[in-house]
Design a protein around this motif. Sequence first.
Motif, short mmCIF file in Angstrom:
data_model
loop_
_atom_site.label_atom_id
_atom_site.label_comp_id
_atom_site.label_asym_id
_atom_site.label_seq_id
_atom_site.Cartn_x
_atom_site.Cartn_y
_atom_site.Cartn_z
N LEU A 41 -2.58 -4.87 -0.02
CA LEU A 41 -1.30 -4.80 -0.74
C LEU A 41 -0.36 -3.84 0.00
O LEU A 41 0.79 -4.18 0.29
CB LEU A 41 -1.50 -4.28 -2.16
CG LEU A 41 -0.17 -3.99 -2.87
CD1 LEU A 41 0.38 -5.23 -3.54
CD2 LEU A 41 -0.26 -2.87 -3.87
N LEU A 43 0.57 1.18 -7.07
CA LEU A 43 0.49 1.54 -5.64
C LEU A 43 1.81 1.22 -4.95
O LEU A 43 2.16 1.82 -3.93
CB LEU A 43 -0.63 0.77 -4.93
CG LEU A 43 -2.06 1.00 -5.40
CD1 LEU A 43 -3.04 0.31 -4.46
CD2 LEU A 43 -2.38 2.48 -5.50
N SER A 59 -3.34 2.61 -10.44
CA SER A 59 -4.10 1.43 -10.88
C SER A 59 -3.22 0.44 -11.64
O SER A 59 -2.30 0.83 -12.35
CB SER A 59 -5.23 1.91 -11.80
OG SER A 59 -5.45 0.99 -12.82
N GLY A 60 -3.52 -0.82 -11.48
CA GLY A 60 -2.74 -1.84 -12.16
C GLY A 60 -3.38 -2.31 -13.45
O GLY A 60 -2.93 -3.28 -14.05
N CYS A 98 1.07 -3.49 -9.26
CA CYS A 98 0.47 -2.24 -9.72
C CYS A 98 1.25 -1.04 -9.18
O CYS A 98 2.15 -1.17 -8.35
CB CYS A 98 -0.99 -2.16 -9.29
SG CYS A 98 -1.18 -2.02 -7.52
N SER A 114 -7.06 3.96 -8.06
CA SER A 114 -6.81 2.50 -8.07
C SER A 114 -7.71 1.90 -9.15
O SER A 114 -8.50 2.60 -9.78
CB SER A 114 -7.17 1.92 -6.71
OG SER A 114 -8.55 2.11 -6.50
N CYS A 115 -7.62 0.57 -9.30
CA CYS A 115 -8.51 -0.07 -10.28
C CYS A 115 -9.98 0.21 -9.94
O CYS A 115 -10.75 0.63 -10.80
CB CYS A 115 -8.28 -1.58 -10.35
SG CYS A 115 -6.57 -2.03 -10.61
N SER A 139 -9.93 -0.34 -2.83
CA SER A 139 -10.68 -1.42 -2.18
C SER A 139 -9.86 -2.03 -1.04
O SER A 139 -8.72 -1.63 -0.80
CB SER A 139 -10.97 -2.52 -3.20
OG SER A 139 -9.74 -3.06 -3.62
N THR A 149 -8.53 -4.85 -1.18
CA THR A 149 -7.37 -5.48 -1.81
C THR A 149 -6.20 -4.50 -1.84
O THR A 149 -5.06 -4.85 -1.54
CB THR A 149 -7.71 -5.89 -3.26
OG1 THR A 149 -8.90 -6.63 -3.24
CG2 THR A 149 -6.60 -6.69 -3.91
N CYS A 150 -6.50 -3.24 -2.20
CA CYS A 150 -5.44 -2.23 -2.27
C CYS A 150 -4.86 -2.02 -0.86
O CYS A 150 -3.63 -1.91 -0.70
CB CYS A 150 -5.98 -0.90 -2.78
SG CYS A 150 -6.94 -1.00 -4.30
FE1 SF4 Z 1 -5.16 -4.57 -6.95
FE2 SF4 Z 1 -5.74 -2.56 -8.62
FE3 SF4 Z 1 -5.75 -2.13 -5.96
FE4 SF4 Z 1 -3.44 -2.53 -7.26
S1 SF4 Z 1 -4.85 -0.80 -7.56
S2 SF4 Z 1 -4.06 -3.50 -5.31
S3 SF4 Z 1 -4.05 -4.04 -8.84
S4 SF4 Z 1 -7.14 -3.50 -7.11
#
Ligand code: SF4
Length: 427
Positions: free
Chosen positions: A57, A31, A147-148, A29, A114-115, A51, A53-54
């Motif tokens: 990453l 980011l 966002s991805g 994505c 982000s998503c 989140s 997750t972001c």
């Molecule tokens: Fe995952 Fe979306 Fe966050 Fe990128 S922006 S890390 S794809 S949740």
Amino acid sequence: MTDQFTPPPALGCRTSPVLKQRGQREVFCGLTGIIWLHRKIQDAFFLVVGSRTCAHLLQSAAGVMIFAEPRFGTAILEESDLAGLNDTHAELDRTVNELLSRRPDIRQLFLVGSCPSEVIKLDLSRAAERLTQQFAPKVRVLEYSGSGIETTFTQGEDACLAAMVPVLPATNERELLVVGALPDVVEDQMLSLLDGLGVGPVRVLPARSVDTEMGVGENTVYALTQPFLTETHAALERRGAHHLAAPFPFGDEGTTAWLAAIAAEFGVSDEKFKEVTEAPRRRARAAIAQASQPLHGQSAFFFPDSQLEVPLARFLTRECGMTAIEVGMPYIHDAVHGPDLDLLPSGPQISEGQDVDMQLDRCRAARPDLTVCGLGLANPLEAEGLSTKWAIELVFTPVHFYEQAGDLASLFARPLRRKSILGVAAE
Ligand code: SF4
């Protein structure tokens, strides 16, 4: 300018039929762009509103930052935020206030969507306006999406630069604006070439600091150094600036054509152009000739990932003796990618977007000597005996302009050389 180059093909790929597919995709994505942008824009902070997750990453992809005071972070959206139970705007204001009171060195703050922030429709443009009013003139607050959901990883830089264009001051000066984040050493080489040609004043977007003098207006002409900057291109056109369409500065041919478009616009004589470019061109050609030997007669297949695919296919086919089987791009923009498509000899399948399983089937059937793809596809394809090159490496490595042309060829030659060494060892 075209002396010592392969003549342009009678039929390039600009008018080739394009296979357009929309299906499951395998890309990082936007980011990801923060990893190189935070190094480039030295007074900026990137606050991802996302989140865990972001956050993971960013931490895993940019783990080197643990040794320094980081210039990016994540405002974590908790489950209660996502469920609409909290006032996310109030929480964001509190986080920004804490950050800016702790870090007086921050002069530009990017709120990065982000998503998750898009899913809950958090209005970051409203937040950026509110926070700009609170912190101006000391800190400029802008927002963009990384966002991805619908984008690929290089679109993060595009969205970031596009967000900066509307706040550039107006100017009537005739200036060259060079657009795209390059490693400092490469940017300095480029500025030195332009200076040698007598082109100026030259401004670079993004600038290293918010205090760098830079404006935009109807007398601004701009050249892109990265093929993924289509939103920024549109934002600059809206400000009245004039785009210099040219192949991208990869390899001897791309760099020379890119500089020639600028030289023509600024009335540089042919003698001057030759005087400035002759020696670096000679070095570039010698470096490419040496590094590209394993590439001669080999075939390449490009999955859509970095958005660099068309200019790289042009470089590999015209300067390194390769053939292209398929050249996939996340999206194709005629004004931006047309000059490279004109030079790419017709023959390869040009594709836009992705249905990853169908594209993998085409790749397996073609058995290319080299597959350029994202990290997620590389390992399975290697396990099937195909040599791969990670597209993301081409964005992290200095590859633009003459002095890097040999390194660019080497990046592609390395997997083929490794395969031949392993093959000999196994015999
Ligand atoms: Fe995952 Fe979306 Fe966050 Fe990128 S922006 S890390 S794809 S949740």
